[in-house]
Design a protein around this motif. Structure first.
Motif, PDB file in Angstrom:
ATOM      1  N   LEU A 151       5.367   6.641 -16.906  1.00  0.00           N
ATOM      2  CA  LEU A 151       6.040   6.794 -15.815  1.00  0.00           C
ATOM      3  C   LEU A 151       6.365   9.245 -15.753  1.00  0.00           C
ATOM      4  CD1 LEU A 151       8.382   4.686 -14.982  1.00  0.00           C
ATOM      5  CD2 LEU A 151       6.096   4.859 -13.851  1.00  0.00           C
ATOM      6  N   GLY A 197       2.179  10.524 -15.070  1.00  0.00           N
ATOM      7  CA  GLY A 197       1.582  10.399 -13.824  1.00  0.00           C
ATOM      8  C   GLY A 197       2.275  11.404 -13.096  1.00  0.00           C
ATOM      9  N   VAL A 198       3.667  11.652 -12.522  1.00  0.00           N
ATOM     10  CA  VAL A 198       4.557  12.274 -12.057  1.00  0.00           C
ATOM     11  C   VAL A 198       4.590  13.856 -12.466  1.00  0.00           C
ATOM     12  CG1 VAL A 198       6.588  12.479 -11.241  1.00  0.00           C
ATOM     13  CG2 VAL A 198       6.685  10.597 -12.107  1.00  0.00           C
ATOM     14  N   PHE A 207       0.530  14.094 -10.814  1.00  0.00           N
ATOM     15  CA  PHE A 207       0.438  13.393  -9.406  1.00  0.00           C
ATOM     16  C   PHE A 207       1.235  15.261  -8.512  1.00  0.00           C
ATOM     17  CE2 PHE A 207      -0.372   9.405 -10.088  1.00  0.00           C
ATOM     18  CZ  PHE A 207      -1.868   9.285  -9.357  1.00  0.00           C
ATOM     19  N   THR A 213       2.615   7.092  -9.099  1.00  0.00           N
ATOM     20  CA  THR A 213       1.834   6.361 -11.066  1.00  0.00           C
ATOM     21  C   THR A 213       2.722   5.475 -11.007  1.00  0.00           C
ATOM     22  OG1 THR A 213       2.877   8.721 -11.181  1.00  0.00           O
ATOM     23  CG2 THR A 213       3.286   7.577 -12.740  1.00  0.00           C
ATOM     24  N   THR A 271      -0.113   2.521  -9.081  1.00  0.00           N
ATOM     25  CA  THR A 271      -1.502   2.966  -9.845  1.00  0.00           C
ATOM     26  C   THR A 271      -1.248   2.037 -11.346  1.00  0.00           C
ATOM     27  OG1 THR A 271      -1.836   5.258  -9.225  1.00  0.00           O
ATOM     28  CG2 THR A 271      -2.562   4.477 -11.604  1.00  0.00           C
ATOM     29  N   VAL A 272       0.234   2.365 -11.810  1.00  0.00           N
ATOM     30  CA  VAL A 272       0.405   1.695 -12.785  1.00  0.00           C
ATOM     31  C   VAL A 272       0.451   0.190 -12.602  1.00  0.00           C
ATOM     32  CG1 VAL A 272       2.022   1.825 -14.708  1.00  0.00           C
ATOM     33  CG2 VAL A 272       1.896   3.702 -14.364  1.00  0.00           C
ATOM     34  N   THR A 309      -6.386   9.495 -12.200  1.00  0.00           N
ATOM     35  CA  THR A 309      -6.177   8.231 -11.672  1.00  0.00           C
ATOM     36  C   THR A 309      -6.803   7.099 -13.030  1.00  0.00           C
ATOM     37  OG1 THR A 309      -5.566   8.904  -9.576  1.00  0.00           O
ATOM     38  CG2 THR A 309      -5.763   6.733 -10.084  1.00  0.00           C
ATOM     39  N   LEU A 327      -4.864   6.858 -15.517  1.00  0.00           N
ATOM     40  CA  LEU A 327      -3.547   6.226 -15.465  1.00  0.00           C
ATOM     41  C   LEU A 327      -3.982   5.079 -15.568  1.00  0.00           C
ATOM     42  CD1 LEU A 327      -0.508   7.417 -15.890  1.00  0.00           C
ATOM     43  CD2 LEU A 327      -0.620   7.459 -13.050  1.00  0.00           C
ATOM     44  N   SER A 331      -2.277   3.310 -17.996  1.00  0.00           N
ATOM     45  CA  SER A 331      -1.147   1.641 -17.984  1.00  0.00           C
ATOM     46  C   SER A 331      -1.594   0.130 -18.706  1.00  0.00           C
ATOM     47  CB  SER A 331      -0.767   2.127 -16.894  1.00  0.00           C
ATOM     48  OG  SER A 331      -2.404   1.362 -15.888  1.00  0.00           O
TER      49      SER A 331
END
Length: 336
Positions: free
Chosen positions: A20, A23-24, A27, A42, A45-46, A65, A68, A72
């Motif tokens: 997470l 991802g944060v 992005f 995030t 997407t996950v 992405t 990710l 994930s």
């Protein structure tokens, strides 16, 4: 085994949190999203829920992405497998633990069964542990069992009123049953059931009401204890004869290192083919202990018996002495 699974769960949760954060941060840095938008992107997407983007992604953001999503899939799949394995293994572990405990109980004989692990049941268990007497506890509250169960304190989960539970506790092989349930009616039912299954065992029951005393005796209890009455008598005695009661309270009958009073079967003291008296044993000179009581085969007690009192093979003597004197007596006669 459970500790290993717990460590795996911690690792899985740590990987999810790390995913997470990646991802944060990704992005926000690559697409210029606000942190809340980056967190939203995030999460969708996950979890692959398929919601739309906050705004169209450029090629770099699309590559991030894709990375990710693939990452994930691996991490979330690992987390799900670990959690599922933990839940299944925990149930199996509980079953294995219960089977192991039941196997240990099945190997017991001449043991004591304690019904109920409340205040009285705990005190009884602590005393029996001090004397290293084997015992089994029947308790209906699973939380109590989870809190106190160990290799030293074996439990059977269930209602002591049920014959099946008494049989699981090995009542057919037990010498004594202590019914310490808080309800007199439950104790009465336990006494009736236990006496029906094992007619030779000693049954000791707790009672809250004096009116229950005769009923429990009639049901088959050898001894009935009223804790409230004993407590009240003790407090009153502290007023009437305080020094005497304080002296008695200081006498230890628990454990093996500080014991002051001991009961010993006559058969352990000499060859019963030739009857001896207290004088013949000469325990005072040999060990320093004094014989303060004698119980014959009929259950009759003699307080402070005479030196010429014959000691019959099925009788018992009660001796008083300092801990080291009691230990010397046990050592001389090989009493364990």
């Amino acid at each position: 085994m459970l500790n290993l699974f717990r460590s795996k769960i911690v690792i899985a949760i740590g990987l999810l949190i790390f995913l997470l954060i990646i991802g944060v941060v990704g992005f926000m840095f690559m697409s210029g999203y606000r942190w809340i938008d980056a967190l939203y992107m995030t999460v969708i997407t996950v979890t692959t829920v398929g919601f739309g983007e906050v705004r169209p992604l450029d090629d770099a953001s699309k590559m991030f992405t894709i990375f990710l999503i693939l990452t994930s899939i691996v991490i979330v799949g690992y987390a799900i497998s670990v959690i599922t394995e933990f839940i299944l293994s925990k149930n199996n572990f509980e079953d294995l633990k219960q089977k192991k405990m039941q196997k240990k109980i099945d190997n017991l004989s001449d043991h004591i069964i304690i019904c109920g692990y409340g205040r009285n049941g705990k005190q009884a268990a602590h005393k029996l542990m001090a004397y290293k007497k084997p015992f089994v506890i029947i308790e209906r509250n699973k939380e109590v069992i989870d809190k106190y169960q160990s290799e030293m304190v074996p439990f059977v989960l269930g209602n002591a009123n049920e014959d099946e539970i008494l049989l699981l506790a090995g009542i057919e092989r037990a010498t004594t049953l202590i019914s310490a349930l808080p309800n007199d009616a439950d104790n009465l039912f336990v006494v009736l059931s236990a006496r029906q299954i094992n007619n030779e065992m000693i049954i000791i029951s707790r009672a809250s009401q004096e009116t229950s005393y005769n009923k429990l005796k009639l049901a088959g209890a050898n001894n009935v204890i009223l804790p409230d009455k004993i407590g009240g008598d003790h407090m009153a005695s502290l007023v009437v004869v305080p020094d005497l009661i304080e002296f008695i309270d200081n006498l230890s009958i628990g454990g093996k290192s500080n014991i002051n009073i001991e009961e010993i079967a006559v058969s352990k003291l000499y060859d019963a083919s030739n009857i001896k008296t207290i004088r013949d044993l000469d325990l005072r000179n040999k060990t320093g202990c004094n014989v303060i009581g004698y119980k014959d085969g009929n259950g009759e007690y003699i307080i402070n018996p005479e030196a010429e009192q014959p000691l019959m093979p099925n009788g018992k003597i009660i001796v008083l002495g300092r801990p080291e004197q009691i230990m010397k007596l046990n050592s001389i006669y090989n009493i364990k």
